[in-house]
Design a protein around this motif. Structure first.
Motif, PDB file in Angstrom:
ATOM      1  N   ALA A  84       0.821  -1.207   0.000  1.00 17.23           N
ATOM      2  CA  ALA A  84       0.000   0.000   0.000  1.00 17.23           C
ATOM      3  C   ALA A  84       0.858   1.261   0.000  1.00 17.23           C
ATOM      4  O   ALA A  84       0.371   2.350  -0.284  1.00 17.23           O
ATOM      5  CB  ALA A  84      -0.918   0.004   1.220  1.00 17.23           C
ATOM      6  N   GLY A  85       2.146   1.110   0.314  1.00 21.83           N
ATOM      7  CA  GLY A  85       3.037   2.277   0.408  1.00 21.83           C
ATOM      8  C   GLY A  85       3.368   2.856  -0.948  1.00 21.83           C
ATOM      9  O   GLY A  85       2.900   2.391  -1.986  1.00 21.83           O
ATOM     10  N   GLU A  86       4.200   3.888  -0.940  1.00 20.84           N
ATOM     11  CA  GLU A  86       4.612   4.542  -2.179  1.00 20.84           C
ATOM     12  C   GLU A  86       5.614   3.656  -2.930  1.00 20.84           C
ATOM     13  O   GLU A  86       6.461   3.009  -2.307  1.00 20.84           O
ATOM     14  CB  GLU A  86       5.284   5.886  -1.869  1.00 20.84           C
ATOM     15  CG  GLU A  86       4.394   6.863  -1.104  1.00 20.84           C
ATOM     16  CD  GLU A  86       3.320   7.496  -1.976  1.00 20.84           C
ATOM     17  OE1 GLU A  86       2.989   6.938  -3.047  1.00 20.84           O
ATOM     18  OE2 GLU A  86       2.791   8.549  -1.574  1.00 20.84           O
ATOM     19  N   ILE A  87       5.496   3.647  -4.247  1.00 19.62           N
ATOM     20  CA  ILE A  87       6.436   2.878  -5.081  1.00 19.62           C
ATOM     21  C   ILE A  87       6.994   3.806  -6.160  1.00 19.62           C
ATOM     22  O   ILE A  87       6.241   4.386  -6.944  1.00 19.62           O
ATOM     23  CB  ILE A  87       5.745   1.678  -5.760  1.00 19.62           C
ATOM     24  CG1 ILE A  87       5.119   0.752  -4.705  1.00 19.62           C
ATOM     25  CG2 ILE A  87       6.740   0.919  -6.639  1.00 19.62           C
ATOM     26  CD1 ILE A  87       4.262  -0.362  -5.295  1.00 19.62           C
ATOM     27  N   LEU A  88       8.310   3.930  -6.173  1.00 20.82           N
ATOM     28  CA  LEU A  88       8.984   4.750  -7.188  1.00 20.82           C
ATOM     29  C   LEU A  88       9.706   3.832  -8.169  1.00 20.82           C
ATOM     30  O   LEU A  88      10.462   2.946  -7.754  1.00 20.82           O
ATOM     31  CB  LEU A  88      10.001   5.690  -6.510  1.00 20.82           C
ATOM     32  CG  LEU A  88      10.954   6.462  -7.431  1.00 20.82           C
ATOM     33  CD1 LEU A  88      10.197   7.457  -8.327  1.00 20.82           C
ATOM     34  CD2 LEU A  88      12.017   7.201  -6.613  1.00 20.82           C
ATOM     35  N   ILE A 106       1.606   4.463  -9.204  1.00 22.23           N
ATOM     36  CA  ILE A 106       3.054   4.325  -9.122  1.00 22.23           C
ATOM     37  C   ILE A 106       3.725   5.628  -9.533  1.00 22.23           C
ATOM     38  O   ILE A 106       3.254   6.327 -10.444  1.00 22.23           O
ATOM     39  CB  ILE A 106       3.484   3.142 -10.023  1.00 22.23           C
ATOM     40  CG1 ILE A 106       3.022   1.843  -9.345  1.00 22.23           C
ATOM     41  CG2 ILE A 106       4.985   3.141 -10.250  1.00 22.23           C
ATOM     42  CD1 ILE A 106       2.875   0.702 -10.228  1.00 22.23           C
ATOM     43  N   ILE A 107       4.812   5.950  -8.845  1.00 26.21           N
ATOM     44  CA  ILE A 107       5.555   7.172  -9.147  1.00 26.21           C
ATOM     45  C   ILE A 107       6.669   6.842 -10.130  1.00 26.21           C
ATOM     46  O   ILE A 107       7.429   5.887  -9.926  1.00 26.21           O
ATOM     47  CB  ILE A 107       6.158   7.781  -7.858  1.00 26.21           C
ATOM     48  CG1 ILE A 107       5.061   7.953  -6.791  1.00 26.21           C
ATOM     49  CG2 ILE A 107       6.848   9.103  -8.155  1.00 26.21           C
ATOM     50  CD1 ILE A 107       5.601   8.323  -5.416  1.00 26.21           C
ATOM     51  N   GLN A 108       6.760   7.625 -11.191  1.00 27.94           N
ATOM     52  CA  GLN A 108       7.721   7.338 -12.256  1.00 27.94           C
ATOM     53  C   GLN A 108       8.871   8.346 -12.239  1.00 27.94           C
ATOM     54  O   GLN A 108       8.652   9.541 -12.113  1.00 27.94           O
ATOM     55  CB  GLN A 108       6.993   7.399 -13.608  1.00 27.94           C
ATOM     56  CG  GLN A 108       7.885   7.269 -14.820  1.00 27.94           C
ATOM     57  CD  GLN A 108       8.681   5.967 -14.811  1.00 27.94           C
ATOM     58  OE1 GLN A 108       8.157   4.891 -14.523  1.00 27.94           O
ATOM     59  NE2 GLN A 108       9.975   6.057 -15.106  1.00 27.94           N
ATOM     60  N   ALA A 109      10.091   7.852 -12.409  1.00 25.99           N
ATOM     61  CA  ALA A 109      11.225   8.750 -12.635  1.00 25.99           C
ATOM     62  C   ALA A 109      11.112   9.314 -14.040  1.00 25.99           C
ATOM     63  O   ALA A 109      10.868   8.579 -14.996  1.00 25.99           O
ATOM     64  CB  ALA A 109      12.539   7.997 -12.486  1.00 25.99           C
TER      65      ALA A 109
END
Ligand SMILES: *Cc1c(COP(=O)(O)O)cnc(C)c1O
Length: 384
Positions: A84-88, A106-109
């Motif tokens: 459930a946490g943040e995923i980079l 999802i967080i993308q670079a």
């Protein structure tokens, strides 16, 4: 079937010691300056440890709520395991996959303006792709490169893109694991460049949110540098970013690679062992056959170089490592029998062999050893 499976585990297996993982995480956290939160880097199947084996410990015992992976497939796998946490995602994702980034939160670079613009364009209507902007301050890998004002200009344009939510800015350090004067200066210059970029963005009232640059080596050797996140990988797993340099904390390797003896034969002097006849016995020798090889990820380059542990003692590998088997000399070890456990790396009694020490023998790094353990090798979680 259950018995069959248990038997097959006796061939070659990797023990994943989660109690050590937990202690390593605590020690890594203690290294970080105040206000710096830990991002748990679990790319490449948790550096080969098995994401399913380490995730419960990271989430329940280590309180991990920031994860970093290398690509979209790994990110989705984490979500499907219930994270459930943040995923980079630290690496590149093709813009056409913007819908999946949104769907799985999802967080993308972001690598440059064109990448950012394309992600924004491909984003489903009414949604936003969350991203952290990568700045290239000296690694010459992904990220915006140039003078600070040029990078700031690009970021100003990126934050105005309609379907992108810019939530962070980061860079990657390329020699934070070195104690050479020029490398220390290089690292400090990388950190300073990112800090200067942040100040320039502040002056322009451009808000980028999170700010991070520390990897394991940065956390270990540049403890005064700070962002608000640190991306810690290898040290969680108890290995070293640079095994030639002592770490400020003592870590415990989480993975142990084990196998077993399948046959023992006593041969006279002058007998050739394994492919290519690279080893010939010099005395009457007890040869033990071990059921692991390079197809399990145990490097063939270690042929004739490495030792293993049997009954708490070191035994040399003789001749070439084969695909599925290898041979060791157990002449000097009392009582070795078929079925005995062979430790390729890990502890046996008072003795230890580390992935880092094997890596040194063949000019690589412990990272490559643990990441290279193949899918054929079952990962067994060991608690306590
Ligand atoms: C792999 C990686 C890390 C973690 O590096 P370690 O040396 O394992 O701590 C951090 N940041 C980025 C961008 C990476 O690719």
């Amino acid at each position: 079937m259950q018995n069959f499976k248990k038997e097959s585990l006796r061939r070659a297996w990797a023990e994943i010691h989660t109690d050590r993982l937990k202690r390593n995480a605590e020690k890594c956290r203690a290294l970080l300056p105040e206000g710096v939160e830990m991002m748990f880097v679990v790319k490449a199947n948790g550096y080969g440890h098995g994401i399913g084996n380490i995730l419960p410990c990271l989430e329940n015992d280590c309180g991990a709520d920031w994860f970093a992976v290398s690509n979209l497939v790994e990110a989705i796998e984490l979500r499907e395991l219930g994270v459930a946490g943040e995923i980079l995602i630290l690496g590149y994702t093709p813009p056409k996959n913007a819908p999946e980034l949104v769907e799985y939160d999802i967080i993308q670079a972001v690598t440059d303006f064109d990448h950012a613009a394309a992600l924004s364009r491909e984003c489903p209507v009414g949604e936003k792709v969350r991203c952290h902007i990568a700045a290239d301050t000296g690694m010459t890998r992904i990220g915006l490169r140039g003078e600070i004002s040029e990078i700031a200009d690009s970021i100003e344009k990126i934050v105005k893109l309609p379907s992108l939510s810019v939530e962070g800015l980061f860079t990657h350090l390329s020699v934070a694991d070195s104690d050479a004067e020029s490398d220390i200066e290089y690292t400090e210059a990388q950190i300073e460049k990112l800090a200067e970029l942040k100040r320039e963005l502040n002056r322009r009232m451009v808000i980028v949110g999170h700010f991070h640059f520390l990897n394991s080596a940065g956390a270990a050797y540049h403890p005064n540098a700070r962002g608000d996140l640190a991306r810690v990988g290898i040290m969680l797993y108890g290995l070293s970013p640079n095994s030639a340099l002592p770490l400020p904390v003592s870590l415990e390797p989480v993975m142990e690679l084990k196998s077993a003896v399948s046959q023992i034969k006593k041969v006279e002097a002058g007998i050739d062992v394994s492919y290519g006849r690279t080893f010939t016995t010099k005395r009457e020798t007890s040869v033990a056959v071990v059921t692991i090889g390079y197809a399990d990820g145990y490097p063939r380059l270690l042929s004739g170089k490495a030792e293993v542990l049997v009954r708490g003692k070191h035994a040399p590998i003789i001749g070439r490592v084969c695909m599925d088997q290898l041979m060791i000399d157990v002449t000097d070890i009392e009582g070795v029998a078929v079925g005995d456990v062979v430790t390729l790396f890990g502890t046996d009694g008072d003795e230890i062999i580390t992935a880092d020490s094997l890596a040194e023998l063949i000019g690589t790094i412990g990272y490559e050893i643990v990441c290279g353990i193949s899918p054929r090798v079952p990962r067994i979680t060991v608690e306590g």
